[in-house]
Design a protein around this motif. Structure first.
Motif, PDB file in Angstrom:
ATOM      1  N   GLU A   7       1.107  -1.113  -0.154  1.00 49.75           N
ATOM      2  CA  GLU A   7      -0.101  -0.144   0.029  1.00 49.75           C
ATOM      3  C   GLU A   7       0.659   1.418  -0.209  1.00 49.75           C
ATOM      4  O   GLU A   7       2.134   0.874   0.362  1.00 49.75           O
ATOM      5  CB  GLU A   7      -1.248   0.388   1.368  1.00 49.75           C
ATOM      6  N   ASP A  15      -3.192   4.345  -1.327  1.00 49.28           N
ATOM      7  CA  ASP A  15      -4.105   3.728  -0.441  1.00 49.28           C
ATOM      8  C   ASP A  15      -4.818   4.758   0.738  1.00 49.28           C
ATOM      9  O   ASP A  15      -6.044   4.973   0.868  1.00 49.28           O
ATOM     10  CB  ASP A  15      -3.724   2.699   0.043  1.00 49.28           C
ATOM     11  N   SER A  73     -11.720   1.756  -3.168  1.00 51.02           N
ATOM     12  CA  SER A  73     -10.740   1.709  -1.670  1.00 51.02           C
ATOM     13  C   SER A  73     -10.420   2.969  -1.432  1.00 51.02           C
ATOM     14  O   SER A  73      -9.649   3.682  -2.593  1.00 51.02           O
ATOM     15  CB  SER A  73     -10.300   0.674  -2.151  1.00 51.02           C
ATOM     16  N   SER A 106      -8.746   5.007   1.780  1.00 53.67           N
ATOM     17  CA  SER A 106      -8.653   6.567   3.435  1.00 53.67           C
ATOM     18  C   SER A 106      -8.177   7.443   3.534  1.00 53.67           C
ATOM     19  O   SER A 106      -6.757   7.664   2.879  1.00 53.67           O
ATOM     20  CB  SER A 106      -8.026   5.311   4.394  1.00 53.67           C
ATOM     21  N   ARG A 153     -17.173   3.314  -1.211  1.00 51.22           N
ATOM     22  CA  ARG A 153     -16.630   2.953  -0.114  1.00 51.22           C
ATOM     23  C   ARG A 153     -15.304   3.155   0.046  1.00 51.22           C
ATOM     24  O   ARG A 153     -13.965   3.303   0.152  1.00 51.22           O
ATOM     25  CB  ARG A 153     -15.854   1.043  -0.978  1.00 51.22           C
ATOM     26  N   ARG A 189     -13.253   5.937   2.847  1.00 51.99           N
ATOM     27  CA  ARG A 189     -13.900   6.415   3.664  1.00 51.99           C
ATOM     28  C   ARG A 189     -13.140   8.036   4.113  1.00 51.99           C
ATOM     29  O   ARG A 189     -11.605   8.208   3.840  1.00 51.99           O
ATOM     30  CB  ARG A 189     -13.630   5.665   5.225  1.00 51.99           C
ATOM     31  N   SER A 195      -6.559   1.420   8.508  1.00 50.30           N
ATOM     32  CA  SER A 195      -6.635   0.172   8.239  1.00 50.30           C
ATOM     33  C   SER A 195      -8.212  -0.022   7.870  1.00 50.30           C
ATOM     34  O   SER A 195      -9.070   1.171   8.316  1.00 50.30           O
ATOM     35  CB  SER A 195      -6.172  -0.225   8.962  1.00 50.30           C
ATOM     36  N   ASP A 196      -8.690  -1.003   7.579  1.00 58.09           N
ATOM     37  CA  ASP A 196      -9.618  -1.794   7.097  1.00 58.09           C
ATOM     38  C   ASP A 196     -10.275  -1.803   8.333  1.00 58.09           C
ATOM     39  O   ASP A 196     -11.908  -2.023   8.499  1.00 58.09           O
ATOM     40  CB  ASP A 196     -10.107  -2.324   6.003  1.00 58.09           C
ATOM     41  N   ALA A 203     -14.168   1.078  10.188  1.00 58.07           N
ATOM     42  CA  ALA A 203     -15.522   1.105   9.043  1.00 58.07           C
ATOM     43  C   ALA A 203     -16.608   2.267   9.506  1.00 58.07           C
ATOM     44  O   ALA A 203     -17.534   1.536  10.516  1.00 58.07           O
ATOM     45  CB  ALA A 203     -16.455  -0.264   9.802  1.00 58.07           C
TER      46      ALA A 203
END
Length: 244
Positions: free
Chosen positions: A10, A77, A126, A128, A169, A171, A218-219, A222
């Motif tokens: 990443e 990422d 994807s 963040s 998706r 964030r 990180s995933d 959520a």
């Protein structure tokens, strides 16, 4: 409970990452297998950290920097928007250049970054984004109106962006790291101001913020449109607990 992060493969862009919290985060991202790319006007001291000279207040500089990362690595990422300035001046004596520069770096810079990076994340479904605010955004502080105003505006901006891109998706969250002992903090809070923070909520170290930032990237995080706040420095809590 122990937490381990894995960022293998990443790429995380960190603005203002040449020193302070951003520098600590860059080292941590590399340590867990990722590639940290620092955007700053100052070159990081750590030669292991990828660096792109960038003035976030300059939209063309931001677009060029993001383009260079995408051409080299093919992906972004995570984006951590940490670049900021903290001019200190009473409102009635404030120079217009200081006010403008604070908004250009602290607020406009985040907008230009998101406009350059987030479309790539949307296309990949994807990503963040982490934006920095401050406790001063809600409390204010004497002499810090430009900084406080810019940090308050960022909360509204980030929450709005989060709502716009959630279906893709991607964030967008906000962190208020508390009072951290960085070069910028020391420059803006000498003497009595430093004593005030030390005696009230405590002064933390840059490494104290790394865990929360890795979590938000990180995933495991959520959530989106949230504000993660560190009200007190861990060192201050440790002192309080030791008195029990």
């Amino acid at each position: 409970m122990k937490v381990r992060f894995d960022a293998t493969g990443e790429v995380v862009v960190i603005t203002g990452g040449a020193q302070g919290i951003g520098s600590a985060l860059a080292r941590a991202v590399n340590a867990v297998g990722g590639t940290a790319v620092v955007f700053d006007v100052v070159k990081p001291a750590d030669p292991a950290v990828e660096y792109v000279e960038t003035d976030v207040a300059d939209r063309s500089s931001v677009e060029a920097a993001v383009g260079s990362v995408l051409r080299r690595f093919g992906r972004i990422d995570g984006l951590v928007a940490g670049a900021a300035v903290q001019p200190r001046s009473p409102v009635l004596e404030m120079d217009s250049a200081d006010w403008t520069r604070a908004l250009q770096v602290n607020l406009d810079g985040v907008v230009w970054l998101c406009q350059a990076v987030v479309p790539h994340m949307v296309s990949r479904r994807s990503g963040s984004v982490v934006v920095f605010t401050s406790g001063m955004a809600t409390t204010g502080y004497p002499g810090a109106s430009a900084y406080a105003a810019s940090k308050a505006a960022l909360v509204g901006f980030a929450k709005s962006l989060a709502a716009e891109v959630a279906e893709h998706r991607v964030r967008v969250n906000v962190i208020a790291p508390g009072v951290i002992d960085t070069e910028q903090f020391r420059g803006a809070n000498a003497g009595a101001d430093r004593e005030h923070w030390q005696d009230t909520i405590g002064i933390g170290d840059p490494e104290d913020v790394v865990g929360p930032l890795l979590f938000l990237l990180s995933d495991a995080a959520a959530m989106t449109g949230s504000v993660l706040t560190r009200e007190r420095a861990f060192a201050k809590l440790a002192t309080l607990w030791s008195d029990e």
